[in-house]
Design an enzyme around this catalytic site. Sequence first.
Site, PDB file in Angstrom:
ATOM      1  N   PHE A 141       0.814  -1.227   0.000  1.00 56.33           N
ATOM      2  CA  PHE A 141       0.000   0.000   0.000  1.00 56.33           C
ATOM      3  C   PHE A 141       0.843   1.270   0.000  1.00 56.33           C
ATOM      4  O   PHE A 141       0.309   2.360   0.192  1.00 56.33           O
ATOM      5  CB  PHE A 141      -0.938   0.008   1.208  1.00 56.33           C
ATOM      6  CG  PHE A 141      -1.959  -1.094   1.152  1.00 56.33           C
ATOM      7  CD1 PHE A 141      -3.160  -0.914   0.471  1.00 56.33           C
ATOM      8  CD2 PHE A 141      -1.712  -2.330   1.727  1.00 56.33           C
ATOM      9  CE1 PHE A 141      -4.096  -1.944   0.382  1.00 56.33           C
ATOM     10  CE2 PHE A 141      -2.635  -3.362   1.646  1.00 56.33           C
ATOM     11  CZ  PHE A 141      -3.835  -3.161   0.973  1.00 56.33           C
ATOM     12  N   CYS A 162      -0.307   2.914 -10.467  1.00 53.79           N
ATOM     13  CA  CYS A 162      -1.302   2.059  -9.798  1.00 53.79           C
ATOM     14  C   CYS A 162      -2.755   2.390 -10.128  1.00 53.79           C
ATOM     15  O   CYS A 162      -3.454   1.560 -10.698  1.00 53.79           O
ATOM     16  CB  CYS A 162      -1.080   2.111  -8.290  1.00 53.79           C
ATOM     17  SG  CYS A 162       0.477   1.341  -7.838  1.00 53.79           S
ATOM     18  N   GLY A 187      -7.914  18.227  -9.303  1.00 54.11           N
ATOM     19  CA  GLY A 187      -6.727  18.484 -10.119  1.00 54.11           C
ATOM     20  C   GLY A 187      -6.907  17.937 -11.522  1.00 54.11           C
ATOM     21  O   GLY A 187      -8.038  17.769 -11.988  1.00 54.11           O
ATOM     22  N   LEU A 233      -9.195  14.874  -1.284  1.00 53.48           N
ATOM     23  CA  LEU A 233     -10.302  15.743  -1.681  1.00 53.48           C
ATOM     24  C   LEU A 233      -9.822  16.865  -2.608  1.00 53.48           C
ATOM     25  O   LEU A 233     -10.595  17.750  -2.940  1.00 53.48           O
ATOM     26  CB  LEU A 233     -10.960  16.372  -0.433  1.00 53.48           C
ATOM     27  CG  LEU A 233     -11.694  15.427   0.523  1.00 53.48           C
ATOM     28  CD1 LEU A 233     -12.321  16.214   1.662  1.00 53.48           C
ATOM     29  CD2 LEU A 233     -12.769  14.624  -0.198  1.00 53.48           C
ATOM     30  N   LYS A 242       3.384  12.956  -9.725  1.00 52.83           N
ATOM     31  CA  LYS A 242       3.202  13.672  -8.463  1.00 52.83           C
ATOM     32  C   LYS A 242       4.581  14.069  -7.944  1.00 52.83           C
ATOM     33  O   LYS A 242       5.591  13.558  -8.434  1.00 52.83           O
ATOM     34  CB  LYS A 242       2.428  12.838  -7.452  1.00 52.83           C
ATOM     35  CG  LYS A 242       3.160  11.636  -6.900  1.00 52.83           C
ATOM     36  CD  LYS A 242       2.319  11.054  -5.780  1.00 52.83           C
ATOM     37  CE  LYS A 242       3.013   9.900  -5.111  1.00 52.83           C
ATOM     38  NZ  LYS A 242       2.261   9.363  -3.992  1.00 52.83           N
TER      39      LYS A 242
HETATM   40  P1  NAD Z   1       8.568  -1.631 -11.295  1.00 50.59           P
HETATM   41  O1  NAD Z   1       8.228  -1.729 -12.732  1.00 50.59           O
HETATM   42  O2  NAD Z   1       9.106  -0.348 -10.746  1.00 50.59           O
HETATM   43  O3  NAD Z   1       9.637  -2.776 -10.935  1.00 50.59           O
HETATM   44  C1  NAD Z   1       9.554  -4.092 -11.364  1.00 50.59           C
HETATM   45  C2  NAD Z   1      10.964  -4.695 -11.349  1.00 50.59           C
HETATM   46  O4  NAD Z   1      10.887  -6.102 -11.566  1.00 50.59           O
HETATM   47  C3  NAD Z   1      11.897  -4.142 -12.436  1.00 50.59           C
HETATM   48  O5  NAD Z   1      13.100  -3.693 -11.840  1.00 50.59           O
HETATM   49  C4  NAD Z   1      12.158  -5.364 -13.335  1.00 50.59           C
HETATM   50  O6  NAD Z   1      13.453  -5.356 -13.926  1.00 50.59           O
HETATM   51  C5  NAD Z   1      12.011  -6.503 -12.333  1.00 50.59           C
HETATM   52  N1  NAD Z   1      11.755  -7.836 -12.898  1.00 50.59           N
HETATM   53  C6  NAD Z   1      11.000  -8.197 -13.975  1.00 50.59           C
HETATM   54  N2  NAD Z   1      11.031  -9.531 -14.126  1.00 50.59           N
HETATM   55  C7  NAD Z   1      11.804 -10.033 -13.140  1.00 50.59           C
HETATM   56  C8  NAD Z   1      12.207 -11.351 -12.768  1.00 50.59           C
HETATM   57  N3  NAD Z   1      11.840 -12.443 -13.455  1.00 50.59           N
HETATM   58  N4  NAD Z   1      13.000 -11.485 -11.687  1.00 50.59           N
HETATM   59  C9  NAD Z   1      13.396 -10.415 -10.960  1.00 50.59           C
HETATM   60  N5  NAD Z   1      13.058  -9.142 -11.277  1.00 50.59           N
HETATM   61  C10 NAD Z   1      12.271  -8.963 -12.349  1.00 50.59           C
HETATM   62  O7  NAD Z   1       7.264  -2.074 -10.514  1.00 50.59           O
HETATM   63  P2  NAD Z   1       6.629  -1.437  -9.161  1.00 50.59           P
HETATM   64  O8  NAD Z   1       6.147  -0.070  -9.401  1.00 50.59           O
HETATM   65  O9  NAD Z   1       7.563  -1.698  -8.028  1.00 50.59           O
HETATM   66  O10 NAD Z   1       5.338  -2.359  -9.020  1.00 50.59           O
HETATM   67  C11 NAD Z   1       5.432  -3.735  -8.757  1.00 50.59           C
HETATM   68  C12 NAD Z   1       4.064  -4.251  -8.373  1.00 50.59           C
HETATM   69  O11 NAD Z   1       3.625  -3.655  -7.153  1.00 50.59           O
HETATM   70  C13 NAD Z   1       2.944  -3.956  -9.384  1.00 50.59           C
HETATM   71  O12 NAD Z   1       2.038  -5.030  -9.381  1.00 50.59           O
HETATM   72  C14 NAD Z   1       2.278  -2.728  -8.818  1.00 50.59           C
HETATM   73  O13 NAD Z   1       0.934  -2.625  -9.207  1.00 50.59           O
HETATM   74  C15 NAD Z   1       2.380  -2.981  -7.330  1.00 50.59           C
HETATM   75  N6  NAD Z   1       2.374  -1.770  -6.506  1.00 50.59           N
HETATM   76  C16 NAD Z   1       3.083  -0.684  -6.896  1.00 50.59           C
HETATM   77  C17 NAD Z   1       3.089   0.474  -6.100  1.00 50.59           C
HETATM   78  C18 NAD Z   1       3.835   1.701  -6.546  1.00 50.59           C
HETATM   79  O14 NAD Z   1       3.594   2.750  -5.946  1.00 50.59           O
HETATM   80  N7  NAD Z   1       4.704   1.641  -7.521  1.00 50.59           N
HETATM   81  C19 NAD Z   1       2.390   0.480  -4.880  1.00 50.59           C
HETATM   82  C20 NAD Z   1       1.708  -0.663  -4.497  1.00 50.59           C
HETATM   83  C21 NAD Z   1       1.712  -1.791  -5.321  1.00 50.59           C
END
Ligand code: NAD
Length: 458
Positions: free
Chosen positions: A153, A261, A254, A251, A321
Amino acid sequence: MYRIAVAGTGYVGLVAGVCFAEMGHQVTCVDIDQNKVELMKSGISPIYEADLQDLMIKNYESGRLNYTTDYHATYKDADAIFIGVGTPEQPDGSANLSYIATVARQIAESVEKDCLVVVKSTVPVGTNDKVEQFIQDFLINDVRVEVASNPEFLAQGSAVHDTLHAERVIIGTESKWAEELLQNIYKPFNLPIVSVNRRSAEMIKYASNDFLALKISYMNDIANLCELVGADIQDVAKGMSFDERIGSKFLSAGIGFGGSCFPKDTKALDYLAKQNGYELKTVQAAIDVNKEQKTMLYKKASRRLITFNGLKVAILGLTFKPGTDDLREAASLENIPLLLEQGADIYAFDPVGAANFAKVHPEGRHRKGSISYVSNVQEAIKDANVCFIFTEWGEVKEVKPSMYKELMRTPLVYDGRNIYSTDEMEQAQVEYHSIGRKTVERQNMKEPNERELQSIRS
Ligand code: NAD
């Protein structure tokens, strides 16, 4: 202390890995990107997040944190493997689970002792079941592998703080063994833990994100109506915020939500509902409103100006952001191509996002227009015909209204973040268009008297 492997070193994986190490676990972060791994080993964070780099260096030097591309050596004797790889949107709106599947297969072919696989990535309800089945199908050694859901989260821009001080940790498990193991891993964090089954955990993530997206779209919808009927969205939001059932966060009206996400998670839940023969009308509305909102200011400016051709257009903020270098689904990515297509000469400022943006739109001529990246707000707005504010960076917020009047060729500002009060812009003689508030028209401006001039200058 547990031996933890983390697959993926993006915003979720890297921050989780670093925080697990900070809490005393032995952590190895795995990524397929060799350059990223080398960078992290040299003490440089591949992403911009407050406090992250300091904690990376501290825990790497203490030996509790390591980085590698060698998944086999890392997964084979891990107590728990957290999956934090991407689940990007596919053209039909569904989540792309191919990265998750690859990691699942790598795990199945590597593990040599009992271990818990924990899915942190945001995945559609039912995915954890499939991942567990997939691993069983490909498992080489006779070991126990279970899958648990532990959705993330954190908010980008405050990811480390959000992880160390999370409001709750959701764990979705199907056995006492998995539940206790996850509870023990999180024990040193001393955070509230909500323990549910796997499918509920998966749904909690989508339901939470989509609720926030809905709240934003609702306020944007109301803001657009405020403009038409002469109400002020900021006053309206303030009045609403005293109601504890509504709350004071999310609230702010923008130019729509962006990031990695909300856009994809609203579409993925909508897709899941349709797949199950259900129409999720509220979420669909949030998606539709957001789509319109993203280019609201561009449309307003297009109605106001004859053309953007040959105009110097200042862009303040490129990231979705402040506090992050992430551009995914940022308003800038939608609006800048439209402006370039119209022949605008863009001068863009962003304190951390410019380098990433330049990878998509390199400096120089594009279509009929051009784009230059500048190192401060003043350079961007100097002699500009029009200015768009897309991200409320501190560097942008501290610009005094008088500076637009002094530096711009035409003091015409379209503010997607409602940074300024309409009164102060009126006083500074800046034509000012924002979201859900009155427009400060040029013809309405009175010449300031000496006292007002003094206060503008100060
Ligand atoms: P991201 O794209 O920043 O990072 C993903 C990483 O995984 C990359 O560095 C990529 O090289 C690596 N990767 C791909 N295949 C791989 C493998 N086989 N082995 C090891 N590494 C591998 O992704 P993120 O923003 O961190 O998001 C990841 C997940 O978390 C998504 O499902 C997203 O929805 C969720 N999420 C993201 C956020 C956010 O704020 N970014 C918050 C909560 C949940």
